[in-house]
Design an enzyme around this catalytic site. Structure first.
Site, mmCIF file in Angstrom:
data_model
loop_
_atom_site.group_PDB
_atom_site.id
_atom_site.type_symbol
_atom_site.label_atom_id
_atom_site.label_comp_id
_atom_site.label_asym_id
_atom_site.label_seq_id
_atom_site.Cartn_x
_atom_site.Cartn_y
_atom_site.Cartn_z
ATOM 1 N N ASN A 178 0.812 -1.228 0.000
ATOM 2 C CA ASN A 178 0.000 0.000 0.000
ATOM 3 C C ASN A 178 0.847 1.282 0.000
ATOM 4 O O ASN A 178 0.505 2.240 -0.677
ATOM 5 C CB ASN A 178 -1.033 -0.020 1.126
ATOM 6 C CG ASN A 178 -0.470 -0.392 2.475
ATOM 7 O OD1 ASN A 178 0.677 -0.821 2.581
ATOM 8 N ND2 ASN A 178 -1.269 -0.235 3.499
ATOM 9 N N GLU A 229 4.169 -4.979 12.033
ATOM 10 C CA GLU A 229 3.117 -3.986 11.785
ATOM 11 C C GLU A 229 2.029 -4.680 10.992
ATOM 12 O O GLU A 229 2.174 -4.877 9.781
ATOM 13 C CB GLU A 229 3.680 -2.803 10.982
ATOM 14 C CG GLU A 229 4.655 -1.954 11.730
ATOM 15 C CD GLU A 229 4.075 -1.319 12.979
ATOM 16 O OE1 GLU A 229 2.830 -1.235 13.095
ATOM 17 O OE2 GLU A 229 4.864 -0.949 13.843
ATOM 18 N N CYS A 233 -3.865 0.241 6.844
ATOM 19 C CA CYS A 233 -4.027 -0.719 7.948
ATOM 20 C C CYS A 233 -4.774 -0.126 9.136
ATOM 21 O O CYS A 233 -5.443 -0.847 9.863
ATOM 22 C CB CYS A 233 -2.674 -1.261 8.375
ATOM 23 S SG CYS A 233 -1.457 0.017 8.611
ATOM 24 N N GLU A 251 7.128 1.431 15.285
ATOM 25 C CA GLU A 251 7.932 2.190 14.339
ATOM 26 C C GLU A 251 7.805 3.657 14.732
ATOM 27 O O GLU A 251 6.896 4.046 15.471
ATOM 28 C CB GLU A 251 7.436 1.965 12.911
ATOM 29 C CG GLU A 251 7.547 0.504 12.531
ATOM 30 C CD GLU A 251 7.470 0.216 11.043
ATOM 31 O OE1 GLU A 251 6.502 0.637 10.406
ATOM 32 O OE2 GLU A 251 8.394 -0.448 10.529
HETATM 33 O O1 TXE Z 1 0.105 -9.275 2.135
HETATM 34 P P1 TXE Z 1 1.007 -10.275 2.903
HETATM 35 P P2 TXE Z 1 -0.374 -9.323 0.625
HETATM 36 C C1 TXE Z 1 -3.623 -7.458 3.899
HETATM 37 C C2 TXE Z 1 -4.779 -7.145 3.039
HETATM 38 C C3 TXE Z 1 -4.482 -7.906 1.790
HETATM 39 C C4 TXE Z 1 -3.756 -9.101 2.308
HETATM 40 C C5 TXE Z 1 -2.838 -9.762 1.332
HETATM 41 O O2 TXE Z 1 -5.940 -7.602 3.657
HETATM 42 O O3 TXE Z 1 -5.633 -8.254 1.121
HETATM 43 O O4 TXE Z 1 -3.021 -8.607 3.402
HETATM 44 O O5 TXE Z 1 -1.852 -8.853 0.829
HETATM 45 C C6 TXE Z 1 5.739 -11.102 2.134
HETATM 46 N N1 TXE Z 1 7.688 -15.071 4.753
HETATM 47 N N2 TXE Z 1 -2.634 -6.417 3.955
HETATM 48 O O6 TXE Z 1 -0.409 -10.674 0.021
HETATM 49 O O7 TXE Z 1 0.748 -11.661 2.467
HETATM 50 C C7 TXE Z 1 5.093 -10.645 0.856
HETATM 51 O O8 TXE Z 1 5.893 -10.994 -0.256
HETATM 52 C C8 TXE Z 1 8.174 -13.814 4.583
HETATM 53 C C9 TXE Z 1 -2.663 -5.660 5.140
HETATM 54 O O9 TXE Z 1 0.449 -8.318 -0.085
HETATM 55 O O10 TXE Z 1 0.877 -9.949 4.327
HETATM 56 C C10 TXE Z 1 4.992 -9.144 1.096
HETATM 57 O O11 TXE Z 1 6.244 -8.505 0.856
HETATM 58 N N3 TXE Z 1 7.545 -12.894 3.845
HETATM 59 C C11 TXE Z 1 -1.448 -4.899 5.346
HETATM 60 C C12 TXE Z 1 4.692 -9.059 2.587
HETATM 61 O O12 TXE Z 1 5.125 -10.311 3.127
HETATM 62 C C13 TXE Z 1 6.370 -13.208 3.270
HETATM 63 C C14 TXE Z 1 -0.805 -4.303 4.161
HETATM 64 C C15 TXE Z 1 3.220 -8.826 2.911
HETATM 65 O O13 TXE Z 1 2.472 -9.890 2.377
HETATM 66 C C16 TXE Z 1 5.811 -14.487 3.416
HETATM 67 C C17 TXE Z 1 -0.856 -5.182 3.008
HETATM 68 C C18 TXE Z 1 6.520 -15.440 4.202
HETATM 69 N N4 TXE Z 1 6.060 -16.683 4.414
HETATM 70 C C19 TXE Z 1 -1.762 -6.182 2.945
HETATM 71 N N5 TXE Z 1 4.649 -14.520 2.723
HETATM 72 C C20 TXE Z 1 -1.569 -3.907 6.472
HETATM 73 N N6 TXE Z 1 -2.523 -4.105 7.342
HETATM 74 O O14 TXE Z 1 -0.788 -2.992 6.568
HETATM 75 C C21 TXE Z 1 4.474 -13.299 2.165
HETATM 76 N N7 TXE Z 1 5.534 -12.503 2.483
#
Ligand code: TXE
Length: 487
Positions: free
Chosen positions: A152, A249, A283, A461
């Protein structure tokens, strides 16, 4: 400015490609067109990044705090000078409108670098009196910190993690989300230009597998993650298996309470900012809006009027206020929640569909959506949707609403609108959330700490607090007198 980066990774002060890595396309969410392709880092690239970061760390941690601070402040200035270009890049990668990316992305990373740049020579320990001498403590860096970011706010995420980590003398390897890989490479270039030694800040691309390789790498001492709760739980478990420090976070389902004595117009503006900014992909968003039953009609009337005024369209147009969601995948996820809301019996008060935008038919656009008649147990009121879907619920008493507001596994943020000072602070005192806003919502600066209670996170943070999470304490006992015979 070419959008396709020179190469996928930035390691040891230069661009590196690995021709065999899995290709990952970055798309402009308003049209769906591919704007760049990067390749995922495999284990060899991760090893290379760790080796470069180790060298960078040795040089960087030996520099004085003042010298490190100057580099961070210089990077902040370059980010500001290039803000317009970086804003457009972030708009292309995330789909968020220029109106936002001009103020909330590179500019916020710059604020953070400046804040921690100013603090780098002010990190202090304690002095404690001891017997025949004294004791002092020092804050020392961990070594190599991994940063794993969400899609985001990519450059803001990277800046918020890099600034305190680097101020404390650590090196960092940052993996942006595979959905938005581009802008963090620019941050790496800019830190080099500002004078950071090679290897101090590295960027590698990849999906979850690369993130996992990074989090589990024995050369990485600390992991700082931003993303969803399910992924955060996995990353935290990987890090904990090796007793690594973490900052998490994570997501939220934040409540906003609008009491009967609130300034209703302000409360509506707060609810709009807390649900529709960044097309709801924030978030801290207050996706559960609790409105006192006696002011509900007034609130809904103003909410409806202001929501209808939101200008949806091409995020590159400076007049646009709401862009598309980040991807088709996210669009499908949000649409399925809208369907779930309808199926569970909530009343679709506004929106719920896809806007007709000539020329942007392939973009992942969605209307700002408001449900009323929502019950606390419905999925739309419990789960993080991460899209522009507001749930409005009514309440009758203060005790009741505080209990309902706290009845969630999340605890990132909360807000309250009231003109009564005592009621405001009493409510903030009772809300289980890491961030509370009184008579506003979703306003950020880098000076206060940021982070969640309960499943919304670990650590903080920003603010002075971040120093505690990017450094470790060493206690030094100093004995000034000859020792007495021990035996
Ligand atoms: O997030 P992820 P995604 C929520 C939001 C969205 C959902 C999926 O609801 O629909 O999450 O989004 C990395 N080990 N938020 O798939 O899965 C991944 O490559 C290490 C809320 O983007 O949480 C990315 O860089 N890393 C949120 C990061 O983790 C791993 C903001 C986030 O991925 C991993 C964004 C693993 N096993 C999405 N698996 C907020 N609340 O701020 C994935 N990643």
């Amino acid at each position: 400015m070419p959008i396709q980066p020179q190469a996928s990774h930035y390691i040891g002060g230069r661009y590196i490609e690995n021709e065999t890595g899995e290709p990952i396309d970055s798309r402009f969410p308003a049209t769906g067109e591919v704007i760049a392709t990067v390749r995922a880092a495999d284990a060899a690239i991760v090893d290379q990044a760790v080796a470069a970061a180790r060298k960078g760390y040795e040089e960087w941690s030996a520099m004085s705090g003042a010298d490190r601070g100057r580099v961070l402040c210089a990077a902040a200035r370059i980010l500001r000078d290039r803000n317009e270009e970086l804003a457009m890049l972030e708009t292309m990668d995330t789909g968020r409108p220029l109106q936002e990316t001009r103020v909330a992305d590179a500019a916020s990373a710059a604020d953070c670098l400046e804040f921690f740049g100013g603090m780098a020579d002010k990190i202090r320990g304690e002095q404690i009196s001891g017997e025949e001498g004294f004791i002092y403590t020092r804050r020392e860096p961990f070594g190599i910190c991994a940063g794993i970011g969400a899609w985001n706010y990519p450059i803001q995420n990277a800046g918020w993690k890099a600034a305190p980590a680097l101020a404390c003398g650590n090196a960092m390897i940052f993996k942006p989300s595979e959905t938005t890989p581009l802008s963090t490479l620019k941050l790496a270039e800019i830190l080099t230009e500002a004078g950071a030694p090679d290897g101090v800040f590295n960027v590698i691309q990849g999906r979850g597998k690369t993130g996992q390789l990074l989090a589990e790498h024995p050369g990485v001492e600390k992991v700082s993650f931003t993303g969803s709760v399910p992924t955060g739980l996995k990353v935290n478990a990987s890090a904990a298996s090796q007793l690594k420090h973490t900052t998490m976070e994570l997501g939220g389902k934040s409540p906003l309470i609008v009491y009967d004595d609130a300034d209703i117009e302000s409360a509506v503006i707060g609810a709009l900012l807390g649900n529709f900014y960044s097309t709801g992909q924030v978030c801290t968003n207050c996706t559960r809006v609790y409105v006192h039953e006696t002011v509900m009609d007034q609130f809904l009337a103003q909410l409806s009027e202001m929501t209808r005024r939101i200008r949806i369209g091409d995020p590159r147009d400076p007049e646009t206020q709401m862009g598309p969601l980040v991807s088709d995948t996210q669009l499908a996820a949000v649409m399925s929640y809208i369907e779930a809301g309808k199926a569970e019996g909530a009343h679709l008060f506004l929106g719920g569909g896809r806007p007709a935008l000539p020329g942007l038919e392939d973009g992942s656009f969605i209307e700002p959506t408001i449900f009323t008649g929502v019950r606390d147990e419905m999925r739309i009121a419990r789960e993080e949707i991460f899209g522009p879907v507001m749930c409005v619920m009514s309440f009758a008493g203060d005790e009741e609403v505080i209990e309902r507001a706290n009845n969630t596994a999340f605890g990132l943020a909360a807000g309250v609108f009231t003109k009564d000072l005592r009621r405001a602070h009493r409510t903030a005192d009772r809300l289980q959330a890491g961030i509370c806003w009184i008579n506003n919502f979703n306003v950020y600066t880098v000076q206060p700490p940021f982070g969640g209670f309960k499943k919304s996170g670990i650590g903080r943070e920003n603010g002075f607090a971040a120093i505690e999470y990017y450094s470790q304490v060493k206690t030094v006992f100093v004995h000034l007198e000859p020792l007495a015979p021990a035996y």
